[in-house]
Design a protein around this motif. Sequence first.
Motif, short mmCIF file in Angstrom:
data_model
loop_
_atom_site.label_atom_id
_atom_site.label_comp_id
_atom_site.label_asym_id
_atom_site.label_seq_id
_atom_site.Cartn_x
_atom_site.Cartn_y
_atom_site.Cartn_z
N ILE A 143 0.86 -1.19 0.00
CA ILE A 143 0.00 0.00 0.00
C ILE A 143 0.89 1.23 0.00
N GLN A 144 0.67 2.11 -0.97
CA GLN A 144 1.37 3.38 -0.99
C GLN A 144 0.45 4.47 -0.47
N GLY A 145 1.02 5.39 0.30
CA GLY A 145 0.22 6.49 0.85
C GLY A 145 1.11 7.52 1.50
N THR A 146 0.49 8.47 2.18
CA THR A 146 1.22 9.57 2.81
C THR A 146 0.71 9.80 4.23
N LEU A 147 1.53 10.42 5.04
CA LEU A 147 1.09 10.84 6.37
C LEU A 147 0.03 11.93 6.24
N ASN A 148 -1.02 11.80 7.01
CA ASN A 148 -2.12 12.77 7.05
C ASN A 148 -2.79 12.95 5.69
N GLY A 149 -2.55 12.01 4.76
CA GLY A 149 -3.22 12.09 3.46
C GLY A 149 -2.75 13.22 2.58
N LEU A 150 -1.53 13.73 2.83
CA LEU A 150 -1.02 14.80 1.98
C LEU A 150 -0.96 14.35 0.53
N GLY A 151 -0.98 15.31 -0.39
CA GLY A 151 -0.85 14.97 -1.79
C GLY A 151 -1.52 15.99 -2.69
N GLU A 152 -1.26 15.84 -3.96
CA GLU A 152 -1.81 16.76 -4.96
C GLU A 152 -3.34 16.72 -4.95
N ARG A 153 -3.94 17.84 -5.28
CA ARG A 153 -5.40 18.01 -5.31
C ARG A 153 -6.02 17.65 -3.96
N CYS A 154 -6.69 16.51 -3.88
CA CYS A 154 -7.37 16.11 -2.64
C CYS A 154 -6.54 15.17 -1.79
N GLY A 155 -5.32 14.88 -2.21
CA GLY A 155 -4.42 14.08 -1.40
C GLY A 155 -4.36 12.62 -1.79
N ASN A 156 -3.57 11.87 -1.04
CA ASN A 156 -3.35 10.44 -1.26
C ASN A 156 -4.01 9.63 -0.14
N ALA A 157 -3.93 8.32 -0.26
CA ALA A 157 -4.40 7.45 0.81
C ALA A 157 -3.66 7.80 2.10
N ASN A 158 -4.41 7.97 3.17
CA ASN A 158 -3.85 8.42 4.44
C ASN A 158 -3.34 7.23 5.25
N LEU A 159 -2.01 7.12 5.36
CA LEU A 159 -1.43 6.02 6.12
C LEU A 159 -1.79 6.10 7.61
N VAL A 160 -2.08 7.31 8.10
CA VAL A 160 -2.43 7.47 9.50
C VAL A 160 -3.78 6.82 9.79
N SER A 161 -4.64 6.72 8.80
CA SER A 161 -5.90 5.99 8.96
C SER A 161 -5.74 4.52 8.62
N LEU A 162 -4.90 4.22 7.63
CA LEU A 162 -4.74 2.83 7.20
C LEU A 162 -4.01 1.96 8.23
N ILE A 163 -2.95 2.50 8.82
CA ILE A 163 -2.12 1.68 9.71
C ILE A 163 -2.91 1.12 10.89
N PRO A 164 -3.65 1.94 11.66
CA PRO A 164 -4.41 1.33 12.76
C PRO A 164 -5.53 0.42 12.30
N THR A 165 -6.10 0.70 11.13
CA THR A 165 -7.14 -0.19 10.62
C THR A 165 -6.55 -1.57 10.32
N LEU A 166 -5.38 -1.59 9.70
CA LEU A 166 -4.73 -2.86 9.38
C LEU A 166 -4.28 -3.61 10.63
#
Length: 531
Positions: A229-252
């Motif tokens: 899974i590729q993503g960023t901290l706090n969902g940072l990224g162009e336009r509306c951002g990327n997958a938020n690892l801060v939400s993904l990690i605890p879910t996983l």
Amino acid sequence: MSRERLYLYDTTLRDGAQTTGVDFSLDDKRHIAALLDALGVDYIEGGYPGANPLDTEFFAKRPKFHQAKFAAFGMIRRAGRSAANDPGVAGLIDAEADAICYVAKSWDYHVRVALGTTLEENLAGIAQSVELAVKHGRETMLDCEHFFDGYKANPAYALEVARTAYQSGARWVVLCDTNGGTLPHEVEHIVAAVAKHIPNDRIGIHAHNDTENAVANSLAAVRAGARQIQGTLNGLGERCGNANLVSLIPTLLLKKDYAGAFDIGVSRDQLAALTKVSHTLDELLNRAPDRHAPYVGASAFATKAGIHASAVMKDPATYEHIAPEAVGNQRRLLVSSQAGKSNILAELERLGVALDKDDPRLGRLLEDVKEKEAQLYAYEGADASFELLARRSLGTVPNYFEVERFSVNAEHRRNAEGDYVTVSEAVVKLRIGDDTSISVAEGNGPINALDLALRKDLGKYQPLVEDLELVDYRVRVFQGGTDAVTRVLIEFSDGSGENWSTVGVSANIIDASFQALTDAITYRLLKAGAE
């Protein structure tokens, strides 16, 4: 049953840097990289060496990681060149990186229109670039840009791009929802189709958040077979951002369907630092953390309604899907006009104030809160003001100082260079015991001037306020018109990193601000144990 390994690839330092208003310094990148390594992610993408001076300098002295692999990002060779003679590819090969992540078009429309080349030439560029990186001993992956849109337009060609990368030796073939418009059911269907041609442990997902589905799409991809899974901290990224690892990690890590089937590189102990990591990134970017962020936001485990608070006090599981401590957060039972005695008692307990539920002062305090909120005060976002209100009702807040008067003046005038400027000047007259002082200060606006004047001479208390910094100032206007009521929320921090918020309400924005300022100073003195 043995669990499969899921790998986390962070691209905050590249994709996150494309966020509007975000500009990382070299020190920022080094700090964030260290946070990510300590958190336990598997890959940290440092950026695009050779594309800009900052990334080039960052790769010139690679960070030392305890756990993560350092990845360099860049394009496959250009059309009409060999991979060995392409300067961009050479920059990636020469970079001090453990892994190389190429990006290539997988949508036939983009190949023809954006690249202006043939579908066959694009495939040849992918194969040659991947083979060269593998030959040089690099773990190699391909980000298949616009894969989902490409698959929907021409599934045969999109699959051929993915197969070409895999057959050329790529460790990971990453399927990218570059425009962020694909929905979870589509992602699950398409990833499952790819998994018939490429092993699961070679497939990755890179989701953008343009439909608010980047996290859901990443989880859907995992269900269908993706193992990176590729993503960023706090969902940072162009336009509306990327997958938020801060939400993904605890879910996983905490949700049974994923925790029972997969292992990730983040341990439970590392997970407990997640809130701090998230907030540290926001501090580096000089922005307030999102109070409503899942897992790590200040409101993520906050309960406002009295009946809910009563249930949470009996058993937190009634209104909490995980224990807040698991992610380094904390439970908050908010004090508001909707609050009951349970909220007040819980907040007093958190503040270290022991009060019996039958104490008549509790009822009076609840009435005071509701009366204040009827006047538009809001304590759920101003914890310091609530503590002062509560302790004053119990008679435990000393009268440190008395403001006899204050005034603010704004003047438009020429400065020493002859340019017109607007200067604010504040005067504050204080009484501390038998001593009176008058302080004058100029500031960048009336509130800044008031803050400086108020803290300019607090007599014996002055050493306790020297390291204070006003870090956030928010204004909300109610009822419209020139006679509107204004609510001001102010956040301060001190040298130790502690933050607290106070509130003021008035028809006059200066008066409302001054209320919040004086509460903030009083709170600091109280916490410092001033006499």
